[in-house]
Design a protein around this motif. Sequence first.
Motif, mmCIF file in Angstrom:
data_model
loop_
_atom_site.group_PDB
_atom_site.id
_atom_site.type_symbol
_atom_site.label_atom_id
_atom_site.label_comp_id
_atom_site.label_asym_id
_atom_site.label_seq_id
_atom_site.Cartn_x
_atom_site.Cartn_y
_atom_site.Cartn_z
ATOM 1 N N LYS A 9 39.874 -61.409 -29.313
ATOM 2 C CA LYS A 9 40.985 -62.357 -30.050
ATOM 3 C C LYS A 9 40.274 -63.734 -30.505
ATOM 4 O O LYS A 9 39.989 -64.576 -29.728
ATOM 5 C CB LYS A 9 42.110 -62.586 -29.304
ATOM 6 C CG LYS A 9 43.494 -63.244 -29.753
ATOM 7 C CD LYS A 9 44.586 -63.421 -28.494
ATOM 8 C CE LYS A 9 43.975 -64.281 -27.507
ATOM 9 N NZ LYS A 9 45.074 -64.404 -26.696
ATOM 10 N N GLY A 17 33.110 -66.479 -20.663
ATOM 11 C CA GLY A 17 34.061 -65.769 -19.831
ATOM 12 C C GLY A 17 34.254 -64.483 -20.605
ATOM 13 O O GLY A 17 34.226 -63.403 -19.990
ATOM 14 N N ASN A 18 34.169 -64.564 -21.988
ATOM 15 C CA ASN A 18 34.463 -63.134 -22.703
ATOM 16 C C ASN A 18 33.197 -62.472 -22.590
ATOM 17 O O ASN A 18 33.109 -61.217 -22.579
ATOM 18 C CB ASN A 18 34.498 -63.479 -24.273
ATOM 19 C CG ASN A 18 35.884 -64.543 -24.711
ATOM 20 O OD1 ASN A 18 35.751 -65.357 -25.253
ATOM 21 N ND2 ASN A 18 36.957 -63.974 -24.163
ATOM 22 N N HIS A 43 45.975 -60.608 -33.674
ATOM 23 C CA HIS A 43 46.374 -61.085 -32.261
ATOM 24 C C HIS A 43 46.438 -62.642 -32.400
ATOM 25 O O HIS A 43 47.102 -63.292 -31.420
ATOM 26 C CB HIS A 43 45.646 -60.406 -31.227
ATOM 27 C CG HIS A 43 46.158 -59.357 -30.651
ATOM 28 N ND1 HIS A 43 45.571 -58.092 -30.916
ATOM 29 C CD2 HIS A 43 47.302 -58.968 -30.133
ATOM 30 C CE1 HIS A 43 46.079 -57.183 -30.576
ATOM 31 N NE2 HIS A 43 47.158 -57.495 -29.971
ATOM 32 N N TYR A 123 52.982 -58.616 -28.825
ATOM 33 C CA TYR A 123 51.743 -58.499 -28.810
ATOM 34 C C TYR A 123 51.140 -57.635 -28.008
ATOM 35 O O TYR A 123 50.297 -56.703 -28.319
ATOM 36 C CB TYR A 123 51.424 -60.010 -28.159
ATOM 37 C CG TYR A 123 49.734 -60.363 -27.841
ATOM 38 C CD1 TYR A 123 49.046 -61.163 -28.414
ATOM 39 C CD2 TYR A 123 49.365 -59.274 -26.818
ATOM 40 C CE1 TYR A 123 47.849 -61.325 -27.670
ATOM 41 C CE2 TYR A 123 48.216 -59.973 -26.238
ATOM 42 C CZ TYR A 123 47.427 -60.779 -26.643
ATOM 43 O OH TYR A 123 46.211 -61.135 -26.403
ATOM 44 N N MET A 127 48.463 -54.510 -29.004
ATOM 45 C CA MET A 127 47.284 -54.352 -28.101
ATOM 46 C C MET A 127 47.355 -52.739 -27.742
ATOM 47 O O MET A 127 46.257 -52.123 -27.666
ATOM 48 C CB MET A 127 47.549 -55.277 -27.058
ATOM 49 C CG MET A 127 46.202 -54.783 -25.876
ATOM 50 S SD MET A 127 46.000 -56.385 -25.077
ATOM 51 C CE MET A 127 44.857 -55.358 -23.718
ATOM 52 N N ASP A 130 46.175 -50.816 -30.514
ATOM 53 C CA ASP A 130 44.727 -50.826 -30.736
ATOM 54 C C ASP A 130 44.028 -49.737 -29.942
ATOM 55 O O ASP A 130 43.051 -48.938 -30.420
ATOM 56 C CB ASP A 130 44.212 -52.467 -30.153
ATOM 57 C CG ASP A 130 44.693 -53.296 -30.899
ATOM 58 O OD1 ASP A 130 45.245 -53.017 -32.039
ATOM 59 O OD2 ASP A 130 44.545 -54.719 -30.543
ATOM 60 N N VAL A 141 37.793 -54.830 -19.904
ATOM 61 C CA VAL A 141 38.378 -55.778 -20.062
ATOM 62 C C VAL A 141 38.252 -56.918 -18.729
ATOM 63 O O VAL A 141 38.060 -56.295 -17.710
ATOM 64 C CB VAL A 141 39.981 -55.755 -20.337
ATOM 65 C CG1 VAL A 141 40.312 -55.417 -21.720
ATOM 66 C CG2 VAL A 141 40.708 -54.877 -19.498
ATOM 67 N N GLY A 142 38.601 -58.234 -18.924
ATOM 68 C CA GLY A 142 38.651 -59.096 -17.592
ATOM 69 C C GLY A 142 40.002 -59.058 -17.291
ATOM 70 O O GLY A 142 40.779 -58.053 -17.591
ATOM 71 N N ASP A 144 42.487 -60.721 -16.774
ATOM 72 C CA ASP A 144 43.726 -61.369 -17.273
ATOM 73 C C ASP A 144 44.483 -60.389 -18.187
ATOM 74 O O ASP A 144 45.549 -60.285 -18.634
ATOM 75 C CB ASP A 144 43.509 -62.598 -18.107
ATOM 76 C CG ASP A 144 42.372 -62.420 -19.231
ATOM 77 O OD1 ASP A 144 41.450 -61.472 -19.134
ATOM 78 O OD2 ASP A 144 42.486 -63.004 -20.198
ATOM 79 N N GLN A 145 43.779 -59.115 -18.632
ATOM 80 C CA GLN A 145 44.416 -58.044 -19.545
ATOM 81 C C GLN A 145 44.553 -56.790 -18.499
ATOM 82 O O GLN A 145 45.273 -56.012 -19.161
ATOM 83 C CB GLN A 145 43.274 -57.744 -20.440
ATOM 84 C CG GLN A 145 42.910 -58.930 -21.434
ATOM 85 C CD GLN A 145 44.138 -59.407 -22.201
ATOM 86 O OE1 GLN A 145 44.920 -58.604 -22.636
ATOM 87 N NE2 GLN A 145 44.049 -60.903 -22.570
ATOM 88 N N ALA A 179 34.793 -60.584 -13.500
ATOM 89 C CA ALA A 179 36.287 -60.356 -14.084
ATOM 90 C C ALA A 179 37.171 -61.509 -14.113
ATOM 91 O O ALA A 179 37.934 -61.544 -15.214
ATOM 92 C CB ALA A 179 36.986 -59.291 -13.188
ATOM 93 N N VAL A 181 36.006 -65.455 -14.896
ATOM 94 C CA VAL A 181 34.996 -66.650 -15.018
ATOM 95 C C VAL A 181 36.135 -67.664 -14.912
ATOM 96 O O VAL A 181 36.750 -67.755 -15.729
ATOM 97 C CB VAL A 181 34.142 -66.629 -16.151
ATOM 98 C CG1 VAL A 181 33.184 -67.819 -16.385
ATOM 99 C CG2 VAL A 181 33.052 -65.416 -16.056
ATOM 100 N N MET A 191 38.311 -69.807 -17.243
ATOM 101 C CA MET A 191 37.790 -70.341 -18.621
ATOM 102 C C MET A 191 38.240 -69.665 -19.601
ATOM 103 O O MET A 191 38.211 -68.408 -19.637
ATOM 104 C CB MET A 191 36.117 -70.019 -18.307
ATOM 105 C CG MET A 191 35.593 -70.547 -19.425
ATOM 106 S SD MET A 191 33.525 -70.399 -19.693
ATOM 107 C CE MET A 191 33.127 -71.264 -18.090
ATOM 108 N N LYS A 193 39.314 -69.548 -24.191
ATOM 109 C CA LYS A 193 39.043 -70.079 -25.487
ATOM 110 C C LYS A 193 39.910 -71.373 -25.906
ATOM 111 O O LYS A 193 39.485 -72.115 -26.440
ATOM 112 C CB LYS A 193 39.225 -68.876 -26.573
ATOM 113 C CG LYS A 193 38.385 -68.073 -26.624
ATOM 114 C CD LYS A 193 38.601 -67.123 -27.843
ATOM 115 C CE LYS A 193 39.707 -66.220 -27.465
ATOM 116 N NZ LYS A 193 39.112 -64.821 -27.031
#
Length: 320
Positions: A9, A17-18, A43, A123, A127, A130, A141-142, A144-145, A179, A181, A191, A193
Amino acid sequence: TKRVFSAFKPTGHLTLGNLLGAIMPAVRLQDEADCVYAVADLHALTVKHDPERLRARTLEAATLLLACGLDRSLVYIQSRVPAHTELAYLLESTAYFGEMRRMIQFKEKSANQEEVRLSLLTYPALMAADILLHRADIVPVGDDQRQHVELTRDLALRFNRLYGDTFTVPEAVHPQLAARVMDLTTPDSKMGKSDGSAAGTIYLLDEPADIRRKVMRAVTDSETEVRYDPAEKPGVSNLLTLLAVCSGQQVESLAYQTYGALKRETAEAVVEALRPVQERHAELSADPAELARLLAAGAATAVERTAGLMDSARRAIGVL
Ligand code: TYM
């Protein structure tokens, strides 16, 4: 072969982190699977945004994905493939208000806002669209998803049960080590964006001097022992994670006498890991016409590849 889908996003500049949580695992999956990766610009409309900045960051994110090595995958910009929003609506009509409202990210992001955009609530349906649009088996994914992919599975199963077998039920995969950061200045929060602190976030396009400064100022603890223990020593463990992943070593094999030595080593490992990404980013950015051509071709391929699934979904749910 398995199909893989993931997206990023462009609400801000892409972070370390990404890279460690999702992009690096995505790069590795290219050897064994059919991979599709998107910049999820729609998103980014879920929170207050600036149109000019969104355009710039969308292009930057796409360039960075390619620069990180995803150039062997299908890469495109989500908004260029209208099936995403069409399928999202069918899934909004499959999901319940209650389950959307209970999403952790919705609760967190809507908590301190006067004007919560409706798209922030819906949202997860976009997703899910997608992922399901590409019949993905695997979604790197990390951490958080996790909940959003779980919801995607629920929606796929529900749709299949109500209207007949249409969607592949996907599975999230998370990296073993990175997974989640953490922010360098507040190592008990992720961490991010947009939600992290600038001093505690390393961006993929940060100058080496900035990376070194941020790592050297990372918050640790009042002890002196370098040891991997995320619960008791989140700051030190986060540095060990960055060092291990960026230098391709095992955490257990890293032994440092002082926090200073650990930080110096980590800073260099991060600088070295980002150097080729930044060089490739500069090369790609130097030819905007070629980049635009690549992304347009990617979107055209995605439109073609998703038409069949979209047809089945329309037919199943009963629209002519
Ligand atoms: P986004 O853009 O916030 O993050 C992109 C990817 O990076 C991972 N990530 C992290 N991993 C480890 N540590 C961190 N500190 C960290 N920060 C971010 C995220 O988990 C994610 O994998 N909704 C998604 C984008 C999206 C998507 C999708 C993902 C849209 N459609 C379909 C997968 C499949 C998001 O906001 O990620």
